[in-house]
Scaffold this motif. Structure first.
Motif, PDB file in Angstrom:
ATOM      1  N   SER A 109       0.824  -1.207   0.000  1.00 25.59           N
ATOM      2  CA  SER A 109       0.000   0.000   0.000  1.00 25.59           C
ATOM      3  C   SER A 109       0.858   1.256   0.000  1.00 25.59           C
ATOM      4  O   SER A 109       2.070   1.211   0.244  1.00 25.59           O
ATOM      5  CB  SER A 109      -0.933   0.010   1.228  1.00 25.59           C
ATOM      6  N   TYR A 110       0.188   2.383  -0.282  1.00 21.89           N
ATOM      7  CA  TYR A 110       0.843   3.695  -0.255  1.00 21.89           C
ATOM      8  C   TYR A 110      -0.106   4.663   0.424  1.00 21.89           C
ATOM      9  O   TYR A 110      -1.271   4.805   0.015  1.00 21.89           O
ATOM     10  CB  TYR A 110       1.166   4.181  -1.669  1.00 21.89           C
ATOM     11  N   ASP A 111       0.358   5.333   1.479  1.00 20.53           N
ATOM     12  CA  ASP A 111      -0.474   6.242   2.270  1.00 20.53           C
ATOM     13  C   ASP A 111      -0.081   7.687   2.045  1.00 20.53           C
ATOM     14  O   ASP A 111       1.112   8.034   2.044  1.00 20.53           O
ATOM     15  CB  ASP A 111      -0.354   5.893   3.757  1.00 20.53           C
ATOM     16  N   ILE A 112      -1.109   8.527   1.901  1.00 22.67           N
ATOM     17  CA  ILE A 112      -0.930   9.944   1.577  1.00 22.67           C
ATOM     18  C   ILE A 112      -1.852  10.764   2.470  1.00 22.67           C
ATOM     19  O   ILE A 112      -2.988  10.374   2.732  1.00 22.67           O
ATOM     20  CB  ILE A 112      -1.280  10.198   0.090  1.00 22.67           C
ATOM     21  N   GLY A 113      -1.354  11.906   2.945  1.00 20.93           N
ATOM     22  CA  GLY A 113      -2.167  12.831   3.724  1.00 20.93           C
ATOM     23  C   GLY A 113      -2.296  14.166   3.024  1.00 20.93           C
ATOM     24  O   GLY A 113      -1.865  14.341   1.880  1.00 20.93           O
ATOM     25  N   SER A 114      -2.879  15.115   3.736  1.00 20.09           N
ATOM     26  CA  SER A 114      -3.024  16.462   3.191  1.00 20.09           C
ATOM     27  C   SER A 114      -1.670  17.162   3.137  1.00 20.09           C
ATOM     28  O   SER A 114      -0.850  17.037   4.053  1.00 20.09           O
ATOM     29  CB  SER A 114      -3.980  17.279   4.062  1.00 20.09           C
ATOM     30  N   GLU A 115      -1.455  17.915   2.086  1.00 15.27           N
ATOM     31  CA  GLU A 115      -0.245  18.716   1.984  1.00 15.27           C
ATOM     32  C   GLU A 115      -0.249  19.862   2.990  1.00 15.27           C
ATOM     33  O   GLU A 115       0.790  20.480   3.239  1.00 15.27           O
ATOM     34  CB  GLU A 115      -0.091  19.264   0.563  1.00 15.27           C
ATOM     35  N   GLN A 116      -1.421  20.152   3.597  1.00 16.23           N
ATOM     36  CA  GLN A 116      -1.530  21.216   4.594  1.00 16.23           C
ATOM     37  C   GLN A 116      -1.436  20.689   6.025  1.00 16.23           C
ATOM     38  O   GLN A 116      -1.567  21.454   6.975  1.00 16.23           O
ATOM     39  CB  GLN A 116      -2.856  21.969   4.430  1.00 16.23           C
ATOM     40  N   ASP A 117      -1.225  19.397   6.201  1.00 17.43           N
ATOM     41  CA  ASP A 117      -1.175  18.821   7.541  1.00 17.43           C
ATOM     42  C   ASP A 117       0.034  19.394   8.298  1.00 17.43           C
ATOM     43  O   ASP A 117       1.179  19.202   7.875  1.00 17.43           O
ATOM     44  CB  ASP A 117      -1.059  17.300   7.451  1.00 17.43           C
ATOM     45  N   SER A 138      -2.112  14.400  -5.042  1.00 19.83           N
ATOM     46  CA  SER A 138      -2.474  15.588  -4.257  1.00 19.83           C
ATOM     47  C   SER A 138      -3.792  16.157  -4.733  1.00 19.83           C
ATOM     48  O   SER A 138      -4.653  16.553  -3.929  1.00 19.83           O
ATOM     49  CB  SER A 138      -1.373  16.645  -4.365  1.00 19.83           C
ATOM     50  N   SER A 139      -3.979  16.211  -6.052  1.00 15.71           N
ATOM     51  CA  SER A 139      -5.237  16.701  -6.612  1.00 15.71           C
ATOM     52  C   SER A 139      -6.394  15.774  -6.249  1.00 15.71           C
ATOM     53  O   SER A 139      -7.481  16.235  -5.879  1.00 15.71           O
ATOM     54  CB  SER A 139      -5.103  16.820  -8.128  1.00 15.71           C
ATOM     55  N   PHE A 140      -6.165  14.472  -6.330  1.00 22.57           N
ATOM     56  CA  PHE A 140      -7.218  13.508  -6.006  1.00 22.57           C
ATOM     57  C   PHE A 140      -7.614  13.606  -4.534  1.00 22.57           C
ATOM     58  O   PHE A 140      -8.790  13.510  -4.192  1.00 22.57           O
ATOM     59  CB  PHE A 140      -6.748  12.097  -6.338  1.00 22.57           C
ATOM     60  N   PHE A 141      -6.634  13.823  -3.665  1.00 22.24           N
ATOM     61  CA  PHE A 141      -6.921  13.999  -2.242  1.00 22.24           C
ATOM     62  C   PHE A 141      -7.903  15.162  -2.044  1.00 22.24           C
ATOM     63  O   PHE A 141      -8.877  15.043  -1.299  1.00 22.24           O
ATOM     64  CB  PHE A 141      -5.623  14.270  -1.481  1.00 22.24           C
ATOM     65  N   THR A 142      -7.653  16.279  -2.707  1.00 24.24           N
ATOM     66  CA  THR A 142      -8.500  17.466  -2.558  1.00 24.24           C
ATOM     67  C   THR A 142      -9.910  17.220  -3.075  1.00 24.24           C
ATOM     68  O   THR A 142     -10.899  17.615  -2.454  1.00 24.24           O
ATOM     69  CB  THR A 142      -7.867  18.658  -3.285  1.00 24.24           C
ATOM     70  N   VAL A 143     -10.015  16.558  -4.231  1.00 27.30           N
ATOM     71  CA  VAL A 143     -11.326  16.248  -4.803  1.00 27.30           C
ATOM     72  C   VAL A 143     -12.129  15.357  -3.854  1.00 27.30           C
ATOM     73  O   VAL A 143     -13.328  15.572  -3.633  1.00 27.30           O
ATOM     74  CB  VAL A 143     -11.161  15.578  -6.183  1.00 27.30           C
ATOM     75  N   CYS A 144     -11.471  14.369  -3.280  1.00 28.01           N
ATOM     76  CA  CYS A 144     -12.159  13.465  -2.349  1.00 28.01           C
ATOM     77  C   CYS A 144     -12.570  14.197  -1.071  1.00 28.01           C
ATOM     78  O   CYS A 144     -13.637  13.926  -0.505  1.00 28.01           O
ATOM     79  CB  CYS A 144     -11.264  12.284  -2.004  1.00 28.01           C
ATOM     80  N   TYR A 145     -11.732  15.120  -0.610  1.00 23.23           N
ATOM     81  CA  TYR A 145     -12.082  15.892   0.594  1.00 23.23           C
ATOM     82  C   TYR A 145     -13.356  16.699   0.370  1.00 23.23           C
ATOM     83  O   TYR A 145     -14.255  16.721   1.220  1.00 23.23           O
ATOM     84  CB  TYR A 145     -10.928  16.814   0.979  1.00 23.23           C
ATOM     85  N   ASP A 146     -13.452  17.338  -0.787  1.00 26.96           N
ATOM     86  CA  ASP A 146     -14.654  18.124  -1.080  1.00 26.96           C
ATOM     87  C   ASP A 146     -15.893  17.231  -1.142  1.00 26.96           C
ATOM     88  O   ASP A 146     -16.962  17.589  -0.626  1.00 26.96           O
ATOM     89  CB  ASP A 146     -14.477  18.865  -2.412  1.00 26.96           C
ATOM     90  N   ALA A 147     -15.763  16.058  -1.761  1.00 26.08           N
ATOM     91  CA  ALA A 147     -16.894  15.129  -1.836  1.00 26.08           C
ATOM     92  C   ALA A 147     -17.271  14.618  -0.456  1.00 26.08           C
ATOM     93  O   ALA A 147     -18.454  14.502  -0.112  1.00 26.08           O
ATOM     94  CB  ALA A 147     -16.541  13.960  -2.760  1.00 26.08           C
ATOM     95  N   GLN A 148     -16.274  14.332   0.345  1.00 29.58           N
ATOM     96  CA  GLN A 148     -16.512  13.836   1.703  1.00 29.58           C
ATOM     97  C   GLN A 148     -17.333  14.830   2.529  1.00 29.58           C
ATOM     98  O   GLN A 148     -18.244  14.442   3.268  1.00 29.58           O
ATOM     99  CB  GLN A 148     -15.173  13.583   2.377  1.00 29.58           C
ATOM    100  N   LEU A 149     -17.018  16.121   2.417  1.00 33.76           N
ATOM    101  CA  LEU A 149     -17.746  17.130   3.202  1.00 33.76           C
ATOM    102  C   LEU A 149     -19.231  17.141   2.846  1.00 33.76           C
ATOM    103  O   LEU A 149     -20.092  17.254   3.731  1.00 33.76           O
ATOM    104  CB  LEU A 149     -17.142  18.512   2.970  1.00 33.76           C
TER     105      LEU A 149
END
Length: 322
Positions: A109-117, A138-149
């Motif tokens: 696996s590969y784990d990624i967090g927010s670039e603003q953490d 990084s872009s996919f992380f942001t898109v998923c965050y917006d959908a999650q909210l």
């Protein structure tokens, strides 16, 4: 096959239709701990691109992948983990009346967090090793965050809470994005191992995208120890799981699940490789895990100190990395 819910209904002009969708969402989560969503806000092209990047990374030689290694301990949850580094089986029996045997996980696996953490930095492949990986993920992380909210807004409405209740507990983007590759494996290996052992997710909700190989199974009904297939119903479908934090806040069942040998795999001695991408929505580290609904409060019991999300996450993850 569990029915898909169309999240575009949440954005309709009619408040009545939006609220009806939110009630159906909570109904599904209450019964099973998970639902299938389409039109969830993560664009199909973003999903396709993320899987393309994942395939390319995991197809690299091991010495290239190990240039962005996960630390040898559980914290921080960042970078590449080869097969055998993490073993979810060690926490597989958390809060379950149906105990499962300890099995060896067969995954990388590969784990990624927010670039603003502000607490944990990401561990990216160095220059010259899959150079488009960092930008895409990084872009996919942001898109998923917006959908999650927006999904959290729908859950809040469906539970009768103010719309921003859950959103406001996830402002710091302490979420994690996990790419997982389950390598091709001999069918006989499933006697003492599994692709990932039965477990619940530690956070609030999980957005899961998977390929069509199969093998994902959900415990139905919750606590029964009986697992049913949850294979992909389409390349851009999202499975939304309830996590432990949402269970503590709302009483919705945290979805216990595993990845095992797909029921349809009945030919040959080799089980094909499998890919999935999970976006773990996690509360802000200082968020307190006390009930948000009055119906969950037992006034006859003495008030006890509630854990913060950070304390709970550390408690749950300890021991998964040897």
């Amino acid at each position: 096959m569990f029915e898909q819910l169309d999240f575009s209904r949440f954005h309709r002009d009619s408040t009545d239709e939006r609220n009806q969708f939110c009630r159906e969402l909570i109904s599904g989560l209450s019964k099973s701990g998970w639902v299938r969503l389409v039109n969830h806000g993560v664009p199909p092209e973003s999903i396709d691109r993320a899987f393309e990047m994942s395939h390319k990374f995991f197809n690299l030689p091991m010495e290239q992948k190990m240039k962005s290694p996960h630390p040898p301990t559980a914290h921080p949850h960042r970078g590449f983990s080869p097969v055998g580094l993490e073993n979810i089986s060690t926490v597989s029996n958390y809060r379950s009346s149906a105990k499962q045997p300890l099995l060896r996980d067969m995954k990388e696996s590969y784990d990624i967090g927010s670039e603003q953490d502000p607490l944990y930095s990401n561990i990216w492949p160095p220059a010259g090793v899959h150079d488009s990986f960092q930008t895409t993920m990084s872009s996919f992380f942001t898109v998923c965050y917006d959908a999650q909210l927006k999904i959290l807004d729908a859950i809040s409405i469906g539970l009768g809470l103010p719309i921003n209740t859950l959103r406001e507990l996830h402002a710091a983007q302490t979420n994690e994005l996990r790419l997982t590759h389950y390598p091709e494996v001999d069918r006989a290996d499933f006697a003492n191992a599994t692709r990932i052992a039965a477990h619940t997710d530690f956070g609030t909700i999980t957005l899961l995208f998977q390929d069509n190989v199969g093998g994902l199974e959900m415990e139905q009904p919750p606590g029964s120890g009986i697992f049913v297939p949850a294979d992909s119903a389409g390349p851009h479908e999202c499975i939304v799981n309830v996590g432990d934090c949402l269970q503590m806040w709302t009483g919705l069942h945290s979805a216990r699940h595993r990845v095992h040998q797909a029921k349809s795999e009945n030919q040959g001695s080799v089980v094909p490789q499998r890919f999935s991408i999970a976006y773990f929505a996690k509360p802000d580290r200082a968020a307190v895990l006390r009930p948000l609904l009055d119906s969950l409060v037992d006034s006859s019991k003495p008030v006890q100190r509630s854990l913060t999300a950070n304390e709970f996450q550390h408690m749950r993850i300890e021991g998964t990395y040897a």
